[in-house]
Design a protein around this motif. Structure first.
Motif, PDB file in Angstrom:
ATOM      1  N   PHE A   1       0.857  -1.179   0.000  1.00 54.64           N
ATOM      2  CA  PHE A   1       0.000   0.000   0.000  1.00 54.64           C
ATOM      3  C   PHE A   1       0.894   1.230   0.000  1.00 54.64           C
ATOM      4  CE2 PHE A   1       0.325  -1.696   4.310  1.00 54.64           C
ATOM      5  CZ  PHE A   1       0.756  -0.604   5.054  1.00 54.64           C
ATOM      6  N   PRO A   2       0.383   2.382  -0.460  1.00 54.20           N
ATOM      7  CA  PRO A   2       1.229   3.569  -0.584  1.00 54.20           C
ATOM      8  C   PRO A   2       1.791   4.036   0.755  1.00 54.20           C
ATOM      9  CG  PRO A   2      -0.808   3.857  -1.804  1.00 54.20           C
ATOM     10  CD  PRO A   2      -0.968   2.621  -0.981  1.00 54.20           C
ATOM     11  N   TYR A   3       3.002   4.581   0.694  1.00 58.18           N
ATOM     12  CA  TYR A   3       3.616   5.217   1.852  1.00 58.18           C
ATOM     13  C   TYR A   3       3.256   6.695   1.796  1.00 58.18           C
ATOM     14  CZ  TYR A   3       6.986   7.048   5.139  1.00 58.18           C
ATOM     15  OH  TYR A   3       7.560   7.685   6.206  1.00 58.18           O
ATOM     16  N   TYR A   4       2.817   7.233   2.926  1.00 55.43           N
ATOM     17  CA  TYR A   4       2.441   8.648   3.023  1.00 55.43           C
ATOM     18  C   TYR A   4       3.374   9.342   4.005  1.00 55.43           C
ATOM     19  CZ  TYR A   4      -1.882   6.978   0.893  1.00 55.43           C
ATOM     20  OH  TYR A   4      -2.794   6.388   0.057  1.00 55.43           O
ATOM     21  N   THR A   5       3.937  10.472   3.589  1.00 56.51           N
ATOM     22  CA  THR A   5       4.752  11.273   4.501  1.00 56.51           C
ATOM     23  C   THR A   5       3.836  11.856   5.578  1.00 56.51           C
ATOM     24  OG1 THR A   5       4.438  13.313   3.241  1.00 56.51           O
ATOM     25  CG2 THR A   5       6.346  11.908   2.630  1.00 56.51           C
ATOM     26  N   GLN A   6       4.417  12.424   6.604  1.00 53.63           N
ATOM     27  CA  GLN A   6       3.620  13.019   7.680  1.00 53.63           C
ATOM     28  C   GLN A   6       2.697  14.112   7.130  1.00 53.63           C
ATOM     29  OE1 GLN A   6       3.483  11.911  10.872  1.00 53.63           O
ATOM     30  NE2 GLN A   6       1.820  13.363  11.181  1.00 53.63           N
ATOM     31  N   ALA A   7       3.207  14.938   6.225  1.00 55.14           N
ATOM     32  CA  ALA A   7       2.386  16.011   5.643  1.00 55.14           C
ATOM     33  C   ALA A   7       1.235  15.432   4.818  1.00 55.14           C
ATOM     34  CB  ALA A   7       3.250  16.927   4.776  1.00 55.14           C
ATOM     35  N   GLU A   8       1.497  14.367   4.063  1.00 60.07           N
ATOM     36  CA  GLU A   8       0.445  13.725   3.270  1.00 60.07           C
ATOM     37  C   GLU A   8      -0.607  13.094   4.172  1.00 60.07           C
ATOM     38  OE1 GLU A   8       2.930  12.386  -0.727  1.00 60.07           O
ATOM     39  OE2 GLU A   8       3.080  11.167   1.096  1.00 60.07           O
ATOM     40  N   ARG A   9      -0.181  12.526   5.293  1.00 53.67           N
ATOM     41  CA  ARG A   9      -1.128  11.931   6.244  1.00 53.67           C
ATOM     42  C   ARG A   9      -2.048  13.003   6.803  1.00 53.67           C
ATOM     43  NH1 ARG A   9       3.443   8.907   9.691  1.00 53.67           N
ATOM     44  NH2 ARG A   9       4.573   8.261   7.844  1.00 53.67           N
ATOM     45  N   GLU A  10      -1.454  14.097   7.258  1.00 55.01           N
ATOM     46  CA  GLU A  10      -2.250  15.182   7.839  1.00 55.01           C
ATOM     47  C   GLU A  10      -3.247  15.744   6.830  1.00 55.01           C
ATOM     48  OE1 GLU A  10       0.576  17.935   9.500  1.00 55.01           O
ATOM     49  OE2 GLU A  10       1.320  16.427  10.928  1.00 55.01           O
ATOM     50  N   LYS A  11      -2.828  15.877   5.575  1.00 58.98           N
ATOM     51  CA  LYS A  11      -3.718  16.379   4.527  1.00 58.98           C
ATOM     52  C   LYS A  11      -4.891  15.420   4.318  1.00 58.98           C
ATOM     53  CE  LYS A  11      -3.778  17.806  -0.301  1.00 58.98           C
ATOM     54  NZ  LYS A  11      -3.026  17.897  -1.551  1.00 58.98           N
ATOM     55  N   ALA A  12      -4.619  14.121   4.319  1.00 54.60           N
ATOM     56  CA  ALA A  12      -5.681  13.126   4.134  1.00 54.60           C
ATOM     57  C   ALA A  12      -6.673  13.153   5.289  1.00 54.60           C
ATOM     58  CB  ALA A  12      -5.079  11.730   3.982  1.00 54.60           C
ATOM     59  N   PHE A  13      -6.184  13.325   6.520  1.00 55.90           N
ATOM     60  CA  PHE A  13      -7.048  13.316   7.700  1.00 55.90           C
ATOM     61  C   PHE A  13      -7.820  14.617   7.861  1.00 55.90           C
ATOM     62  CE2 PHE A  13      -3.486  10.520   9.533  1.00 55.90           C
ATOM     63  CZ  PHE A  13      -4.060   9.362   9.030  1.00 55.90           C
ATOM     64  N   ASN A  14      -7.339  15.701   7.267  1.00 54.42           N
ATOM     65  CA  ASN A  14      -7.873  17.041   7.476  1.00 54.42           C
ATOM     66  C   ASN A  14      -9.378  17.143   7.247  1.00 54.42           C
ATOM     67  OD1 ASN A  14      -7.624  19.783   8.091  1.00 54.42           O
ATOM     68  ND2 ASN A  14      -7.383  20.321   5.933  1.00 54.42           N
ATOM     69  N   LYS A  15      -9.901  16.464   6.222  1.00 54.73           N
ATOM     70  CA  LYS A  15     -11.322  16.583   5.867  1.00 54.73           C
ATOM     71  C   LYS A  15     -12.226  15.666   6.684  1.00 54.73           C
ATOM     72  CE  LYS A  15     -10.359  17.721   1.053  1.00 54.73           C
ATOM     73  NZ  LYS A  15     -10.537  17.277  -0.337  1.00 54.73           N
ATOM     74  N   LEU A  16     -11.647  14.817   7.534  1.00 58.71           N
ATOM     75  CA  LEU A  16     -12.447  13.777   8.182  1.00 58.71           C
ATOM     76  C   LEU A  16     -12.567  13.924   9.693  1.00 58.71           C
ATOM     77  CD1 LEU A  16     -11.162  10.724   6.105  1.00 58.71           C
ATOM     78  CD2 LEU A  16     -13.253  12.054   5.762  1.00 58.71           C
ATOM     79  N   GLY A  17     -12.368  15.102  10.217  1.00 62.10           N
ATOM     80  CA  GLY A  17     -12.563  15.344  11.650  1.00 62.10           C
ATOM     81  C   GLY A  17     -11.698  14.466  12.525  1.00 62.10           C
ATOM     82  N   ASP A  18     -12.330  13.712  13.424  1.00 59.66           N
ATOM     83  CA  ASP A  18     -11.584  12.894  14.389  1.00 59.66           C
ATOM     84  C   ASP A  18     -11.377  11.452  13.896  1.00 59.66           C
ATOM     85  OD1 ASP A  18     -14.181  12.064  14.622  1.00 59.66           O
ATOM     86  OD2 ASP A  18     -14.269  12.206  16.799  1.00 59.66           O
ATOM     87  N   PHE A  19     -11.356  11.251  12.589  1.00 59.62           N
ATOM     88  CA  PHE A  19     -11.152   9.936  11.985  1.00 59.62           C
ATOM     89  C   PHE A  19      -9.899   9.249  12.537  1.00 59.62           C
ATOM     90  CE2 PHE A  19      -8.907   7.492   8.702  1.00 59.62           C
ATOM     91  CZ  PHE A  19      -9.851   6.557   8.349  1.00 59.62           C
ATOM     92  N   TYR A  20      -8.783   9.980  12.559  1.00 64.20           N
ATOM     93  CA  TYR A  20      -7.519   9.377  13.010  1.00 64.20           C
ATOM     94  C   TYR A  20      -7.630   8.895  14.457  1.00 64.20           C
ATOM     95  CZ  TYR A  20      -2.663   8.706  14.263  1.00 64.20           C
ATOM     96  OH  TYR A  20      -1.495   8.161  14.720  1.00 64.20           O
ATOM     97  N   THR A  21      -8.196   9.704  15.310  1.00 62.22           N
ATOM     98  CA  THR A  21      -8.322   9.348  16.728  1.00 62.22           C
ATOM     99  C   THR A  21      -9.216   8.123  16.904  1.00 62.22           C
ATOM    100  OG1 THR A  21      -8.034  11.662  17.349  1.00 62.22           O
ATOM    101  CG2 THR A  21      -9.005  10.203  18.995  1.00 62.22           C
ATOM    102  N   LYS A  22     -10.357   8.117  16.245  1.00 61.70           N
ATOM    103  CA  LYS A  22     -11.287   6.987  16.381  1.00 61.70           C
ATOM    104  C   LYS A  22     -10.686   5.684  15.856  1.00 61.70           C
ATOM    105  CE  LYS A  22     -15.716   9.363  16.376  1.00 61.70           C
ATOM    106  NZ  LYS A  22     -16.987   9.564  15.660  1.00 61.70           N
TER     107      LYS A  22
END
Length: 192
Positions: A160-181
């Motif tokens: 699966f694709p590797y995402y840099t920290q900046a790419e991860r944050e950009k992906a999570f940005n639109k989804l609220g607390d998705f990462y935490t949940k």
């Protein structure tokens, strides 16, 4: 290949999920964020897993199936990648490795081709994903990923694709607390 921690692989898995959710919410027709799963003896051609379907393994010594798939469509598929990387699974106690690598340097030509030159063409009906197929990316400014993660557990290999920290944050940005949940659900209280 460069070894990465289970947590970094897990975070990339969550970024993959978030990127796919964002693409589907925007009804995008090209999806560059997908996974590839192989068993020992998997071969070409790569089969696109259709929405609502499960993997169908041959369980033979030679010529096993290889699947490109969107790992969010139902629990069986979704948990394939999350459970391989997370701590809340039966795989956690099984030795596994996580490595990031430049896909252009993959030793297997047909895997390299899928990872560096193809995307999933998505077909919708009434805003619902109905089908997908692998297509060559012929655009001048390609959005294919050059760095991927290889997760190996027993005879299963998942790319699966590797995402840099900046790419991860950009992906999570639109989804609220998705990462935490998702972290609470699949990572638990472990810090590996």
């Amino acid at each position: 290949m460069e070894k990465i921690s289970r947590k970094e692989a897990f975070d990339c898995t969550l970024a993959l999920y978030a990127s796919i959710i964002n693409a589907l919410n925007e009804v995008k027709e090209k999806l560059y964020d997908y996974a590839l799963i192989l068993l020992k003896h998997s071969s070409s051609p790569v089969i696109c897993l259709k929405p609502g379907k499960n993997f169908e393994w041959n369980q033979i010594e030679h010529g096993e199936n290889t699947y490109a798939f969107i790992p969010i469509l139902h629990n069986y598929i979704a948990e394939t990648t999350l459970k391989h990387c997370g701590t809340d699974s039966e795989y956690y106690d099984i030795p596994c490795s996580f490595e990031k690598f430049n896909a252009y340097e993959h030793p297997c030509s047909w895997i390299k081709e899928v990872l560096t030159k193809k995307y999933l063409q998505l077909t919708y009906w009434g805003g619902t994903l109905m089908d997908n197929k692998l297509e060559y990316d012929s655009s001048f400014l390609s959005k294919t990923h050059s760095t991927w993660v290889c997760a190996k557990v027993d005879d299963v290999t998942i790319y699966f694709p590797y995402y840099t920290q900046a790419e991860r944050e950009k992906a999570f940005n639109k989804l609220g607390d998705f990462y935490t949940k998702m972290t609470q659900q699949y990572w638990g209280n472990f810090m590996v």
